[in-house]
Write a protein that holds these residues in place. Structure first.
Motif, mmCIF file in Angstrom:
data_model
loop_
_atom_site.group_PDB
_atom_site.id
_atom_site.type_symbol
_atom_site.label_atom_id
_atom_site.label_comp_id
_atom_site.label_asym_id
_atom_site.label_seq_id
_atom_site.Cartn_x
_atom_site.Cartn_y
_atom_site.Cartn_z
ATOM 1 N N LEU A 109 0.803 -1.222 0.000
ATOM 2 C CA LEU A 109 0.000 0.000 0.000
ATOM 3 C C LEU A 109 0.837 1.274 0.000
ATOM 4 O O LEU A 109 0.403 2.296 -0.526
ATOM 5 N N ILE A 110 2.014 1.208 0.610
ATOM 6 C CA ILE A 110 2.871 2.389 0.694
ATOM 7 C C ILE A 110 3.988 2.328 -0.329
ATOM 8 O O ILE A 110 4.342 3.323 -0.958
ATOM 9 N N GLY A 111 4.527 1.130 -0.546
ATOM 10 C CA GLY A 111 5.615 0.960 -1.497
ATOM 11 C C GLY A 111 6.966 1.186 -0.862
ATOM 12 O O GLY A 111 7.093 1.432 0.338
ATOM 13 N N GLN A 112 7.990 1.108 -1.672
ATOM 14 C CA GLN A 112 9.364 1.336 -1.238
ATOM 15 C C GLN A 112 10.011 2.349 -2.184
ATOM 16 O O GLN A 112 9.657 2.436 -3.359
ATOM 17 N N GLY A 113 10.954 3.102 -1.664
ATOM 18 C CA GLY A 113 11.546 4.141 -2.494
ATOM 19 C C GLY A 113 10.591 5.309 -2.600
ATOM 20 O O GLY A 113 10.431 6.093 -1.656
ATOM 21 N N TYR A 114 9.903 5.416 -3.744
ATOM 22 C CA TYR A 114 8.863 6.426 -3.887
ATOM 23 C C TYR A 114 7.601 5.907 -3.214
ATOM 24 O O TYR A 114 6.961 4.979 -3.707
ATOM 25 N N CYS A 150 9.477 4.315 8.190
ATOM 26 C CA CYS A 150 8.788 5.456 7.609
ATOM 27 C C CYS A 150 7.531 4.999 6.872
ATOM 28 O O CYS A 150 6.490 5.639 6.947
ATOM 29 N N GLY A 151 7.619 3.887 6.154
ATOM 30 C CA GLY A 151 6.451 3.367 5.465
ATOM 31 C C GLY A 151 5.369 2.917 6.431
ATOM 32 O O GLY A 151 4.179 3.173 6.224
ATOM 33 N N ALA A 152 5.777 2.225 7.502
ATOM 34 C CA ALA A 152 4.805 1.808 8.510
ATOM 35 C C ALA A 152 4.156 3.015 9.154
ATOM 36 O O ALA A 152 2.949 3.031 9.420
ATOM 37 N N ASN A 153 4.950 4.041 9.411
ATOM 38 C CA ASN A 153 4.431 5.269 9.987
ATOM 39 C C ASN A 153 3.364 5.876 9.082
ATOM 40 O O ASN A 153 2.298 6.309 9.534
ATOM 41 N N ALA A 154 3.625 5.906 7.779
ATOM 42 C CA ALA A 154 2.670 6.472 6.830
ATOM 43 C C ALA A 154 1.382 5.655 6.781
ATOM 44 O O ALA A 154 0.278 6.212 6.715
ATOM 45 N N LEU A 155 1.506 4.329 6.841
ATOM 46 C CA LEU A 155 0.319 3.480 6.789
ATOM 47 C C LEU A 155 -0.528 3.659 8.041
ATOM 48 O O LEU A 155 -1.765 3.764 7.970
ATOM 49 N N LEU A 156 0.107 3.679 9.205
ATOM 50 C CA LEU A 156 -0.642 3.851 10.442
ATOM 51 C C LEU A 156 -1.362 5.197 10.471
ATOM 52 O O LEU A 156 -2.517 5.284 10.876
ATOM 53 N N LYS A 157 -0.665 6.234 10.034
ATOM 54 C CA LYS A 157 -1.304 7.551 10.001
ATOM 55 C C LYS A 157 -2.492 7.562 9.045
ATOM 56 O O LYS A 157 -3.523 8.182 9.318
ATOM 57 N N ALA A 158 -2.374 6.869 7.911
ATOM 58 C CA ALA A 158 -3.458 6.834 6.940
ATOM 59 C C ALA A 158 -4.685 6.120 7.508
ATOM 60 O O ALA A 158 -5.827 6.560 7.318
ATOM 61 N N VAL A 159 -4.456 4.998 8.215
ATOM 62 C CA VAL A 159 -5.582 4.269 8.798
ATOM 63 C C VAL A 159 -6.250 5.093 9.900
ATOM 64 O O VAL A 159 -7.482 5.170 9.988
ATOM 65 N N LEU A 160 -5.444 5.719 10.756
ATOM 66 C CA LEU A 160 -6.006 6.574 11.795
ATOM 67 C C LEU A 160 -6.808 7.723 11.196
ATOM 68 O O LEU A 160 -7.909 8.045 11.656
ATOM 69 N N ALA A 161 -6.257 8.355 10.170
ATOM 70 C CA ALA A 161 -6.957 9.471 9.535
ATOM 71 C C ALA A 161 -8.278 9.006 8.934
ATOM 72 O O ALA A 161 -9.299 9.704 9.018
ATOM 73 N N HIS A 162 -8.283 7.819 8.322
ATOM 74 C CA HIS A 162 -9.525 7.293 7.750
ATOM 75 C C HIS A 162 -10.586 7.087 8.835
ATOM 76 O O HIS A 162 -11.747 7.499 8.667
#
Length: 289
Positions: free
Chosen positions: A67-72, A122-134
């Motif tokens: 869902l977040i990917g690696q690199g970009y 960083c990717g896990a951080n982005a995913l967790l923030k996205a789920v919380l925001a949803h």
């Protein structure tokens, strides 16, 4: 309504979140519980066996990569399907109200929202923030978030868009110092609707006047039933003091401006991002004993 629970470690914020969720479900409300604390104890506090706890979302590298990917990395992944896929149901701690169909309690175990470091953190951080925001911005159900102990979540703005904050502290200068910092950071995010819960406090316990703490104050006495329970179980539900706990939850909701008096009462409007001024309710100072 979306409510976050914060405070010093061991103050009782996880117990407060579990109590309020059970109170709401017994009134017929559907509730999401989000365990964002490193201790990952909200499930056990809510009556779930430790063996049944799911893998924390932060440790699901397959989801992070997909869902977040690696690199970009994609910082706006589509996550609306994840809560239902990853949640586990929680049992009720007591009987629902007469003639009321109980609501559902569902647990999401997030794990630690790490800093923007290297590797997959960083990717896990982005995913967790996205789920919380949803959950906070898109869902119309109740969402209760048990934050990591201390001030880290508030410092990162992870839950800036919740409706209210419950700051839990024991009646000690150290605990109240953390509570003051949590409250200050939350106000800086525009989160003015706050309540302070003094846990394991005497009826006349009062914070020192020089501390800048939430004006809405509730006190929870020592619960002997809970003290005995914790020797044998992680659950904080179904205590001999159940009536007192329910009274506390009802008072907490009123102090936050949401008198939960009618079963199946639900939010009618989608959640809006913070920006509009918050109307201040009358300060509350109650002792539940």
């Amino acid at each position: 309504m979306k409510i976050a629970f914060a405070g010093k470690g061991g103050a009782g914020k996880t117990s407060m979140a579990a109590w309020l969720a059970d109170h709401l479900a017994r009134l017929g409300e559907n509730v999401w519980l989000v365990d964002a604390d490193t201790a990952l104890s909200l499930g056990q506090a809510s009556g779930l066996e430790r063996a049944l706890l799911p893998t924390p979302l932060a440790e699901r590298e397959d989801l992070v990569r997909g869902l977040i990917g690696q690199g970009y990395m994609s910082l706006t992944p589509e996550v609306s399907h994840l809560p239902e896929e990853l949640c586990v149901p929680l049992p009720l701690g007591g009987a629902p109200l007469a003639n009321v169909a109980p609501g559902r309690k569902r647990l999401l175990v997030m794990g630690t929202v790490g800093g923007a470091g290297g590797g997959c953190a960083c990717g896990a951080n982005a995913l967790l923030k996205a789920v919380l925001a949803h959950l906070i911005l898109e869902r119309k159900e109740w969402v209760l978030v048990d934050l990591e102990a201390g001030v880290e979540h508030l410092g990162r703005g992870t839950v800036a868009d919740v409706d209210a904050l419950v700051v839990v502290s024991e009646p000690s200068l150290r605990g109240l110092g953390v509570a003051e910092e949590v409250s200050r950071l939350a106000r800086g995010l525009g989160l003015a609707r706050q309540a302070l819960v003094l846990n394991r406090a005497n009826a006349d316990a009062a914070p020192p006047g020089h501390l800048d703490l939430p004006e809405r104050l509730l006190r929870v006495p020592v619960l002997n039933g809970l003290s005995q329970r914790q020797l044998a179980s992680g659950s904080v539900l179904g205590l001999p003091e159940d009536a007192l706990v329910n009274a506390l939850c009802a008072e907490l909701l009123r102090s936050l401006g949401h008198p939960q008096s009618h079963p199946q009462e639900s939010e009618q409007q989608p959640k809006q991002r913070r920006g509009a001024p918050v109307v201040a309710e009358t300060p509350v100072s109650r002792t539940l004993a």
